[in-house]
Design a protein around this motif. Sequence first.
Motif, PDB file in Angstrom:
ATOM      1  N   LEU A  10     -77.605   7.688  27.492  1.00 45.91           N
ATOM      2  CA  LEU A  10     -76.204   7.948  27.163  1.00 45.91           C
ATOM      3  C   LEU A  10     -75.491   6.705  26.645  1.00 45.91           C
ATOM      4  O   LEU A  10     -74.742   6.772  25.661  1.00 45.91           O
ATOM      5  N   LYS A  14     -74.403   6.628  22.674  1.00 45.56           N
ATOM      6  CA  LYS A  14     -72.976   6.786  22.381  1.00 45.56           C
ATOM      7  C   LYS A  14     -72.374   5.529  21.757  1.00 45.56           C
ATOM      8  O   LYS A  14     -71.587   5.617  20.820  1.00 45.56           O
ATOM      9  N   GLU A 130     -69.011   8.631  28.982  1.00 50.39           N
ATOM     10  CA  GLU A 130     -68.150   9.745  28.569  1.00 50.39           C
ATOM     11  C   GLU A 130     -66.772   9.291  28.113  1.00 50.39           C
ATOM     12  O   GLU A 130     -66.043  10.044  27.473  1.00 50.39           O
ATOM     13  N   SER A 131     -66.412   8.051  28.432  1.00 46.92           N
ATOM     14  CA  SER A 131     -65.093   7.543  28.009  1.00 46.92           C
ATOM     15  C   SER A 131     -65.101   7.002  26.585  1.00 46.92           C
ATOM     16  O   SER A 131     -64.039   6.870  25.967  1.00 46.92           O
ATOM     17  N   TYR A 195     -67.725  10.511  38.531  1.00 44.10           N
ATOM     18  CA  TYR A 195     -68.650  11.630  38.722  1.00 44.10           C
ATOM     19  C   TYR A 195     -68.498  12.344  40.069  1.00 44.10           C
ATOM     20  O   TYR A 195     -68.918  13.489  40.198  1.00 44.10           O
ATOM     21  N   ALA A 202     -64.562  10.983  32.100  1.00 42.07           N
ATOM     22  CA  ALA A 202     -64.053  10.045  31.084  1.00 42.07           C
ATOM     23  C   ALA A 202     -63.034   9.099  31.700  1.00 42.07           C
ATOM     24  O   ALA A 202     -61.839   9.135  31.408  1.00 42.07           O
TER      25      ALA A 202
END
Length: 212
Positions: A10, A14, A130-131, A195, A202
């Motif tokens: 990830l 990303k 995710e951010s 999480y 995020a």
Amino acid sequence: MKIAILGSGLMGAKLGRIWAQCGHDLRFAYSRSQTKLDRLAAETGGRATSVSEAVAGADAILLAVHWSRIEDVLAQAGDMAGQVVLNCCVPLDASNSDLVLGPKTSGAEQLATMRPQARWVATFNTSPSESFAPVFARKGQADPPQLLIYGDDDGAKAVARGLIEDIGFTPVEAGGLRTGRFVEPFAMVTAELAYGQPGGPALTYRFEKLRD
């Protein structure tokens, strides 16, 4: 810049996608799946290569593998002498639930001991992957989120600051590699908030010094 991304999880995927949008030249290496590397290369206009080919001539290297794979990936990368290496790895056990180093040392310090000729700087390990996309989408707006950065090489930190700002974060100076003894446990706190608590992963943060 020519950036080598070691790891296709990830974090590496990303960050690579966003850096490609910023005009950087990406080299992806080190994955159990060659298909995954090829897909990332196709998506970013970069290349999927071996680790040794990726790091050769790279202006910056992102180390983004699980701690259990560190010795293997470093063996393939060589000494990386004089090269800027951004470390976003947190020294976690196989279950990703506990740190395997500390409190009197850190992953950041261990890596510098393992490859002392590389120019190490640690960052991107205190905000979940995710951010990154939402931060990039808001880039240029007031009060951007912050991201800790720490290392003993001022020039390496200057390179890292530029790559942090490319994503849309404001880099926050947190001292030398020794700070990893405290940042790596803090990364576990941000992971729990992201999480383990409601609201989605995020997660970002800002530190403020209050003045009279």
